[in-house]
Design a protein around this motif. Structure first.
Motif, PDB file in Angstrom:
ATOM      1  N   GLU A 111     -57.818   7.259 -13.421  1.00  0.00           N
ATOM      2  CA  GLU A 111     -58.694   6.596 -13.957  1.00  0.00           C
ATOM      3  C   GLU A 111     -58.721   5.206 -14.401  1.00  0.00           C
ATOM      4  OE1 GLU A 111     -62.239   8.029 -17.026  1.00  0.00           O
ATOM      5  OE2 GLU A 111     -60.197   8.753 -17.412  1.00  0.00           O
ATOM      6  N   LYS A 112     -57.440   4.924 -15.207  1.00  0.00           N
ATOM      7  CA  LYS A 112     -57.306   3.744 -15.832  1.00  0.00           C
ATOM      8  C   LYS A 112     -56.422   2.684 -14.887  1.00  0.00           C
ATOM      9  CE  LYS A 112     -58.904   5.433 -19.577  1.00  0.00           C
ATOM     10  NZ  LYS A 112     -59.997   5.079 -20.179  1.00  0.00           N
ATOM     11  N   PRO A 114     -57.700   0.693 -12.671  1.00  0.00           N
ATOM     12  CA  PRO A 114     -58.517  -0.565 -12.632  1.00  0.00           C
ATOM     13  C   PRO A 114     -58.301  -1.373 -13.921  1.00  0.00           C
ATOM     14  CG  PRO A 114     -59.784   1.412 -12.283  1.00  0.00           C
ATOM     15  CD  PRO A 114     -58.641   1.766 -12.782  1.00  0.00           C
ATOM     16  N   VAL A 115     -57.765  -0.827 -15.131  1.00  0.00           N
ATOM     17  CA  VAL A 115     -57.592  -1.550 -16.322  1.00  0.00           C
ATOM     18  C   VAL A 115     -56.485  -2.623 -16.055  1.00  0.00           C
ATOM     19  CG1 VAL A 115     -56.755  -1.531 -18.772  1.00  0.00           C
ATOM     20  CG2 VAL A 115     -58.556   0.203 -17.991  1.00  0.00           C
ATOM     21  N   PHE A 116     -55.448  -2.416 -15.144  1.00  0.00           N
ATOM     22  CA  PHE A 116     -54.437  -2.968 -15.044  1.00  0.00           C
ATOM     23  C   PHE A 116     -54.334  -3.917 -13.766  1.00  0.00           C
ATOM     24  CE2 PHE A 116     -53.209   0.650 -17.290  1.00  0.00           C
ATOM     25  CZ  PHE A 116     -52.397   0.112 -18.264  1.00  0.00           C
ATOM     26  N   GLY A 117     -55.792  -3.972 -13.230  1.00  0.00           N
ATOM     27  CA  GLY A 117     -56.055  -4.805 -12.024  1.00  0.00           C
ATOM     28  C   GLY A 117     -55.695  -4.121 -10.729  1.00  0.00           C
ATOM     29  N   THR A 118     -55.550  -2.996 -10.789  1.00  0.00           N
ATOM     30  CA  THR A 118     -55.184  -2.081  -9.507  1.00  0.00           C
ATOM     31  C   THR A 118     -56.012  -1.068  -9.243  1.00  0.00           C
ATOM     32  OG1 THR A 118     -53.444  -1.165  -8.007  1.00  0.00           O
ATOM     33  CG2 THR A 118     -53.342  -0.855 -10.394  1.00  0.00           C
ATOM     34  N   ARG A 119     -56.081   0.063  -8.327  1.00  0.00           N
ATOM     35  CA  ARG A 119     -56.620   1.191  -8.189  1.00  0.00           C
ATOM     36  C   ARG A 119     -55.740   1.969  -7.689  1.00  0.00           C
ATOM     37  NH1 ARG A 119     -58.428   2.302  -3.129  1.00  0.00           N
ATOM     38  NH2 ARG A 119     -57.909   0.821  -1.522  1.00  0.00           N
TER      39      ARG A 119
END
Length: 224
Positions: A111-112, A114-119
């Protein structure tokens, strides 16, 4: 990125507590055996896969207790069908891809990301019974990966014990090794799991914490 977890010391009673009995049984059959009819297993499997198909690997289930109960009930039905299976033989060796889980730490990473610029891409469990190895893997397309190495021990016809050994965070042109910490990680976050059902397509898992896992055989083999 991911947090290694210390094992939870919860009593566990394996299905077969007589090691000599298990060893003789395991020598007789390392293949999948099941008393359920093919039609029963196929119907139960279709029902389970239908229930989890729109659950985003378990993210939606976290906020839907009713759906979780329905899925767990379907998993329990699969476990009944698989109660006579040997699921720790050669058929356990594969690159398994996560379809659904209740494991909160794993779902947090998905879930998180994307917060770090990835998926998070495919989440894998790579098991080699012959060489007694287990890799838990989270991919971050196009070139990132975090994986944890473990050694495994076949404890019974359905139970596998494992021990965390090392971890690696890897990018396109770099690699960062992480020291061993604890004995469990990620979507198998304790030091034991039981594959309560296994066939040519999927595997259904329960662990000592009461978490559940459904995986399928990936169409590729992951290598370090």
């Amino acid at each position: 990125m991911a947090t290694a977890l210390l094992p939870h010391h919860i009593p566990f009673n394996p299905q077969n507590t007589n090691p000599n009995s298990f060893q003789s049984h395991y020598r007789r059959s390392s293949t999948i055996t099941c008393s359920a009819t093919t039609s029963e297993a196929l119907s139960a499997k279709r029902h389970l896969l239908s229930l989890i198909s729109d659950q985003e690997r378990g993210l939606k289930t976290l906020r839907d207790p009713k759906k979780r109960s329905e899925i767990v009930e379907a998993i329990d039905a699969m476990a009944v069908l698989g109660q006579d299976m040997v699921t720790t033989g050669d058929s356990l060796s594969a690159t398994w891809r996560l379809l659904w889980t209740t494991e909160k730490e794993q779902l947090f990473i998905i879930e998180k990301a994307p917060v770090f610029g990835t998926r998070a891409g495919d989440v894998l469990q790579v098991i080699d019974v012959e060489n007694r190895t287990l890799n838990n893997v989270i991919t971050f397309p196009p070139s990132g990966v975090f994986f944890v190495r473990s050694t495994i021990e076949i404890a019974s016809s359905q139970r596998v014990n494992f021990r965390f050994t090392s971890a690696v965070l890897r990018g396109k042109d770099w690699e960062f090794p992480l020291p061993p910490y604890g004995q469990g990680w990620c979507f198998i976050s304790t030091n034991m799991f039981e594959s309560v059902y296994l066939d040519d397509d999927i595997r259904v898992v329960k662990d000592i914490r009461g978490d559940y896992l459904v995986v399928d055989r990936a169409p590729y083999s992951w290598k370090e």
